[in-house]
Design a protein around this motif. Sequence first.
Motif, PDB file in Angstrom:
ATOM      1  N   ILE A  45       0.851  -1.203   0.000  1.00  0.00           N
ATOM      2  CA  ILE A  45       0.000   0.000   0.000  1.00  0.00           C
ATOM      3  C   ILE A  45       0.880   1.245   0.000  1.00  0.00           C
ATOM      4  N   PHE A  46       1.870   1.253   0.878  1.00  0.00           N
ATOM      5  CA  PHE A  46       2.758   2.401   0.993  1.00  0.00           C
ATOM      6  C   PHE A  46       3.450   2.696  -0.342  1.00  0.00           C
ATOM      7  N   TYR A  50       2.964   6.081  -2.371  1.00  0.00           N
ATOM      8  CA  TYR A  50       4.152   6.899  -2.556  1.00  0.00           C
ATOM      9  C   TYR A  50       4.194   7.442  -3.981  1.00  0.00           C
ATOM     10  N   LEU A  51       4.002   6.556  -4.970  1.00  0.00           N
ATOM     11  CA  LEU A  51       4.011   6.987  -6.364  1.00  0.00           C
ATOM     12  C   LEU A  51       2.821   7.885  -6.671  1.00  0.00           C
ATOM     13  N   ILE A  52       1.663   7.559  -6.137  1.00  0.00           N
ATOM     14  CA  ILE A  52       0.481   8.413  -6.343  1.00  0.00           C
ATOM     15  C   ILE A  52       0.766   9.817  -5.824  1.00  0.00           C
ATOM     16  N   ASP A  64       6.788   4.642   8.758  1.00  0.00           N
ATOM     17  CA  ASP A  64       7.250   3.265   8.591  1.00  0.00           C
ATOM     18  C   ASP A  64       6.266   2.541   7.689  1.00  0.00           C
ATOM     19  N   ASP A  65       6.761   1.990   6.586  1.00  0.00           N
ATOM     20  CA  ASP A  65       5.838   1.370   5.647  1.00  0.00           C
ATOM     21  C   ASP A  65       5.552  -0.100   5.932  1.00  0.00           C
ATOM     22  N   PHE A  66       6.293  -0.740   6.800  1.00  0.00           N
ATOM     23  CA  PHE A  66       5.992  -2.114   7.203  1.00  0.00           C
ATOM     24  C   PHE A  66       5.283  -2.084   8.554  1.00  0.00           C
ATOM     25  N   VAL A  87      -6.043   1.508  -3.654  1.00  0.00           N
ATOM     26  CA  VAL A  87      -4.840   2.265  -4.005  1.00  0.00           C
ATOM     27  C   VAL A  87      -4.356   1.840  -5.392  1.00  0.00           C
ATOM     28  N   HIS A  88      -4.368   0.538  -5.659  1.00  0.00           N
ATOM     29  CA  HIS A  88      -3.978   0.047  -6.982  1.00  0.00           C
ATOM     30  C   HIS A  88      -4.894   0.642  -8.058  1.00  0.00           C
TER      31      HIS A  88
END
Length: 142
Positions: A45-46, A50-52, A64-66, A87-88
Amino acid sequence: MATRIERIIKYMNDAFKRDAGLWSHSVMDVLENIHSIWEIVNHLIFGKEYLINILEGKEIPSEDDFKTPDDTSEEAWKNTVKKLEEVHNKLIEILKGKTDEDLDKSLGEYGTLEDNLYGIISHDCYHAGQIVLILQLMGLNL
């Protein structure tokens, strides 16, 4: 003939969507009824968010992404998987408004849009494989 952006969208969906695995199982295939890989899902998800955020010109999160979930209920798991799908799908919708020329645009230190999209595809495939390995080590088969 498909445009470059259409091909990238196809590969992104092949790596991600249920019953469409690019090489083997997709991200969504390996998530069905599984809870032990929650942190990996939060990481996926992170990465997409991030790209979005880069594409939308928003601030990049530094958390923290985990993340380990505080709430480990069945409902919370389903909400996390739903968020990953949302998100995808949001990223795919953004890409549908792009052209092949957009793929060559630099995202600064992050490379081109095309570089980042192939990175997302590879990221999804890598972590899907990681999840499959974890399931196999747990004695579970898909």
